[in-house]
Every structure is written in C-alpha cells, then in structure tokens.
Design a protein around this motif. Structure first.
Motif, PDB file in Angstrom:
ATOM      1  N   GLU A  21       0.854  -1.184   0.000  1.00 49.18           N
ATOM      2  CA  GLU A  21       0.000   0.000   0.000  1.00 49.18           C
ATOM      3  C   GLU A  21       0.890   1.233   0.000  1.00 49.18           C
ATOM      4  O   GLU A  21       1.873   1.290   0.732  1.00 49.18           O
ATOM      5  N   LEU A  22       0.527   2.202  -0.834  1.00 48.13           N
ATOM      6  CA  LEU A  22       1.300   3.441  -0.944  1.00 48.13           C
ATOM      7  C   LEU A  22       0.360   4.627  -0.850  1.00 48.13           C
ATOM      8  O   LEU A  22      -0.805   4.524  -1.206  1.00 48.13           O
ATOM      9  N   GLY A  23       0.917   5.731  -0.458  1.00 46.61           N
ATOM     10  CA  GLY A  23       0.116   6.944  -0.429  1.00 46.61           C
ATOM     11  C   GLY A  23       0.942   8.149  -0.065  1.00 46.61           C
ATOM     12  O   GLY A  23       2.150   8.048   0.199  1.00 46.61           O
ATOM     13  N   SER A  24       0.274   9.291  -0.056  1.00 48.13           N
ATOM     14  CA  SER A  24       0.932  10.525   0.358  1.00 48.13           C
ATOM     15  C   SER A  24      -0.093  11.423   1.021  1.00 48.13           C
ATOM     16  O   SER A  24      -1.272  11.408   0.674  1.00 48.13           O
ATOM     17  N   GLU A  25       0.366  12.157   1.993  1.00 45.42           N
ATOM     18  CA  GLU A  25      -0.447  13.126   2.717  1.00 45.42           C
ATOM     19  C   GLU A  25       0.422  14.352   2.941  1.00 45.42           C
ATOM     20  O   GLU A  25       1.518  14.226   3.501  1.00 45.42           O
ATOM     21  N   ARG A  26      -0.030  15.480   2.518  1.00 41.18           N
ATOM     22  CA  ARG A  26       0.727  16.733   2.678  1.00 41.18           C
ATOM     23  C   ARG A  26       2.180  16.544   2.275  1.00 41.18           C
ATOM     24  O   ARG A  26       2.463  16.325   1.116  1.00 41.18           O
ATOM     25  N   ASP A  27       3.103  16.550   3.226  1.00 37.67           N
ATOM     26  CA  ASP A  27       4.530  16.436   2.924  1.00 37.67           C
ATOM     27  C   ASP A  27       5.091  15.064   3.299  1.00 37.67           C
ATOM     28  O   ASP A  27       6.276  14.896   3.500  1.00 37.67           O
TER      29      ASP A  27
END
Length: 187
Positions: free
Chosen positions: A156-162
């Motif tokens: 699982e991959l993702g990004s939030e803000r920085d």
C-alpha cells in the motif's frame, strides 16, 4: 575531579557490530562450503559421472550467484555507511517503482503459494535516490516472500501533505520486539 561517561550506547553499537560480523561470516560460509564441496567432488572423480556432473555445476553456479549477491549487499551497506555519501535525488513515481519491483517478485511469490499485489491508487511522487529506494523496496518484498508462509502480500502506498509512505503487509512473523530497537541503531 571525577568524569563519568555513559558508554552503554557505544557498547550496544559494538555488540550489534559483532553480531553483524558473525551473521555475515555465517552467510558467507554456507555458499563457500557448498562451492568447495562440489568442486572437490568434481575433482575427485565427479567429472566422469555424466549423470550428475551437470547438477554439480548448476549447484556451483547457484552458490556463486548467492555469494555474489551477498557481497553486493555488503558493498551497498559499506556505501551507505561511508561518511559523505551523497544521495542522487531525482523526481520519481514511487508507485511505478513498487509495481515494477513487485512484478519481478511475483514468480517467486507464486512458487511459494503466495499472492503479491500492489493496491491501486494515484501516482506517488517523491524526490529520492532511485537506486536506494529500489534497494529498500526490494528488501521489503524479498523478506515478505521469504518469511510469509501462506496467504497474500500486499503493498500500500500513499501521500499526505509532505509525507509519502509505502507499507508491505503480510502474514509473516515480523521482527521480534526485542530486535526492533536495533533496526535504526546508528554505529
């Protein structure tokens, strides 16, 4: 005048180094012993054994490849530990890197009766050293395939803000709690 220095961190790092050297020695000894044994078998008459000699040579080749991989890992670790080592940062899509590496591990996972998949999602853009990120992801996938006995492995991959993250989820035993503090120990 009394000067007291807390050496517990230094001693812990020294123990980790000693354990590491012992583990590396063991990992190197196994393929070397196999190489020597099969070479001695061939030299001691195995070359005339047409039925088995190809198998002997295949085993020698496999162990040489294993030894080469261990040495490459050691050289990578040495490079990471080198003072002043520089990162070669570039913009990349982490999801693309992970999907490509997962595809290369799927045959081994399937041979072990495991399903390996990457969760769908948008690109995960990051500035990173591609070679080192690939090494980290490959290590995580290799350990997941090696230590998962049944079921599936998902990434699982993702990004939030920085913040960018990549998580490998499996049903393996994980790292024992007693060893977790050593994962990020600097020495």
């Amino acid at each position: 005048l009394l000067v007291v220095h807390d050496l517990s961190v230094t001693e812990a790092a020294s123990r980790v180094r000693q354990d590491f050297v012992a583990n590396v020695s063991h990992e190197l000894r196994t393929p070397l012993t196999s190489l020597r044994g099969y070479a001695e078998t061939l030299l001691g008459g195995g070359l005339e054994d047409a039925e088995h000699r190809e198998g002997f040579v295949r085993t020698i080749h496999e162990q040489a490849v294993r030894l080469e991989a261990l040495i490459a890992d050691l050289l990578s670790l040495a490079e990471l530990e080198r003072p002043g080592a520089e990162l070669r940062l570039s913009a990349l899509d982490l999801r693309d890197v992970v999907e490509r590496l997962a595809a290369s591990f799927r045959p081994r996972a399937a041979a072990a009766g495991l399903a390996l998949h990457v969760e769908d999602g948008p690109p995960v853009l990051v500035g990173a050293d591609r070679a080192r990120i690939e090494q980290v992801i490959a290590n995580l996938l290799e350990n997941a395939v090696k230590y998962t006995e049944r079921g599936e492995i998902s990434v699982e991959l993702g990004s939030e803000r920085d913040r960018v993250w990549c998580e490998v989820v499996d049903t393996g035993p994980g790292i024992p709690p007693v060893d977790r503090e050593r994962i990020f120990l600097e020495f």
